[in-house]
Design an enzyme around this catalytic site. Structure first.
Site, PDB file in Angstrom:
ATOM      1  CD  GLU A 150      -3.193  -1.044   2.008  1.00 42.39           C
ATOM      2  OE1 GLU A 150      -3.216  -0.129   2.865  1.00 42.39           O
ATOM      3  OE2 GLU A 150      -4.106  -1.883   1.897  1.00 42.39           O
ATOM      4  CD  GLU A 185      -3.834  -5.865   2.691  1.00 39.13           C
ATOM      5  OE1 GLU A 185      -4.791  -5.191   3.159  1.00 39.13           O
ATOM      6  OE2 GLU A 185      -2.638  -5.583   2.885  1.00 39.13           O
TER       7      GLU A 185
END
Length: 501
Positions: free
Chosen positions: A181, A305
């Site tokens: 991220e 994810e």
């Protein structure tokens, strides 16, 4: 339409044997972050806890995960990965420094579970490790040396240190995430800046003779298509095995009040399913951008994810992300895995968030007690697709309508294993109506059908430590042969897995 009406609907499928694609087993991967009770109190327990253990690894958890053949396990994060310095977690446990987990609850991380413990866990599970390296607060040298520490089979200060820590031979870890991220908690970078950082870090993450790396770039947050465009343009297949994608399904569209994990009604149920189906759009659009720069599909789309994210259970630490797991979550899991299977030409890897006690967990524990969630059983039913030949299809499905909105009621995926058995997984999202599905099987020879079904009386039903089998698979007998066609009546709010012999 209410939960208590039982109208009859029909759908049709035409299934073909015309495919060369394989459903990678790595689509069925899992994620374990230093977050809440995922590692500590999940996999790694107190020495005094009266459960079977190896070292401090909980073996009933290991055995449950071995049963569903998890193909990979991602670690140490998540957001935690970009504040994790691997040297803090090697060497004698008593000498390892303590730190504060600033991302998740502000608790003390004692580093007793580190690199060697993680790889011992993977060995017990019979699964491939997927290591996320620190780009946000770490250095190129730090990642480079971690790769060497784990993968070099020669003489160097790092291999000498590894041997002193109990493992003379290399671990040969192939899957490496270059940051996590990076658009957010991993550094708040622009895609252009991260593309440059990726190329630099990836350059010094070396291939060694016994371990060729599969480097995975930190990819898009949901519908940020520009991120994918920039990474594919500036990096592309050069030195990049995979590009990640993160997307979480919320019952509401509000991150500050996501909605409860239990006790919800049809409004939250429908909205959750509608939001989960966004995954189809995301995978399709990101894949189209990747196709532009990589028509030969050398770069994998890695959805590392995904899952349902609700409000935490009342009375628990809000930084621990502990939530219950309902039949609704299982329906989301079945639907999402069908989407990944159907895009297996580009989606080569995925990881559910997360494995134990965090978000849409497969397993929940409370001291010595352990239960398997409805989502666990979906992975058990779907494991037959791992490394099987993908079978394409055409689907005509009725809609599931609620409050003036509608979504497709049925979704499906199918495969053929090396023994020639055909497996079909069907999901009926309609909360009230059973659906009879007629399947035409082109060029597929079969004689008999068996199946299992996962459903319950209410979409909000959960497994508890007092009643751990409320939502669990049962034998399914509502499938029959009609000529060469397959007739199946799927109950409302259910997942059905069929095997054709």
């Amino acid at each position: 339409m209410s939960f208590n009406s039982y109208a009859q609907k029909t759908a049709s499928i035409t299934l073909s044997n015309d495919s060369k694609d394989t459903i990678s087993r790595h689509i069925y991967g899992q994620f374990a972050e230093h977050l809440g009770r995922g590692i500590y109190g999940g996999f790694w327990v107190d020495k005094t806890l009266p459960v079977p253990k190896q070292n401090r690894i909980r073996l009933d958890v290991v055995n449950a995960l071995k049963k569903i053949k998890i193909p990979n396990l991602r670690w140490p994060g998540g957001c935690f990965a970009d504040e994790y310095h691997w040297r803090d977690g090697v060497g004698p446990s008593a000498k390892r420094p303590k730190m504060i987990n600033t991302n998740w609850g502000g608790v003390v991380e004692d580093n007793s579970f580190g690199t060697h413990e993680f790889l011992e866990l993977c060995d017990l599970l019979g699964t491939e490790p997927y290591v996320s390296a620190n780009v946000g607060s770490g250095t190129v040298e730090e990642m480079s040396k971690w790769v060497e520490y784990l993968n070099f089979d020669g003489a160097s200060p790092l291999t000498k240190e590894r041997a002193a820590n109990g493992h003379p031979k290399p671990y040969n870890v192939s899957f490496w995430g270059v940051g996590n991220e990076s658009w957010g908690c991993g550094g708040n970078m622009t895609p252009e800046y991260y593309a440059g950082e990726y190329r630099r870090y990836a350059t010094y993450a070396r291939n060694y003779p016994t371990a060729k790396l599969k480097r995975i770039a930190s990819g898009s947050n949901a519908g940020d298509y520009n991120w994918t465009e920039v990474l594919m343009k500036n990096v592309g297949p050069r030195n990049m095995w995979g590009l990640s994608l993160h997307y979480y399904t919320l019952p509401t569209n509000n991150w500050s009040k996501k909605g409860p994990a239990t006790g919800f009604g049809e409004k939250d149920y429908f909205n959750t399913l509608k939001n989960s189906l966004v995954m189809e759009e995301l995978v399709t659009k990101h894949s189209a951008i990747m196709d532009k720069y990589d028509p030969n599909k050398r770069v994998a789309l890695v959805v590392d994810e995904w899952g349902v994210w609700t409000d935490v259970e009342p009375g628990t630490n809000p930084g621990f992300l502990y939530q219950q797991n309902s039949l609704r979550d299982a329906l989301v899991a079945g639907t999402t895995l069908n989407i990944f299977n159907n895009h297996c030409d580009r989606v080569k890897m995925a990881e559910l968030a997360q494995c134990i006690n965090v978000l849409q967990a497969l397993i929940l524990t409370d001291k010595e007690k352990m239960l398997l969630t409805p989502t666990y059983y979906v992975f058990d039913m779907y494991k037959v697709h791992q490394d099987a030949k993908y079978l394409p299809f055409k689907l005509n499905t009725p809609d599931y309508e609620y409050d003036g909105n509608k979504i497709p009621a049925v979704n499906v995926s199918a495969s053929q294993d090396k023994a020639g058995k055909v497996h079909i997984t069907l999901v009926n999202l309609d909360a009230s109506s059973s659906i009879t599905v007629t399947t035409e099987l082109k060029d597929i020879i079969w004689k008999a059908v068996t199946g299992r079904v996962l459903t319950s009386g209410n979409v909000a039903d959960v497994n508890t430590f007092a009643k751990p089998m409320t939502v669990a698979p049962k034998a399914f007998n509502s499938a029959k042969r009609d000529g060469n066609k397959l007739l199946v009546t799927i109950p409302a709010k259910s997942i059905v897995a069929l095997e054709l012999n």
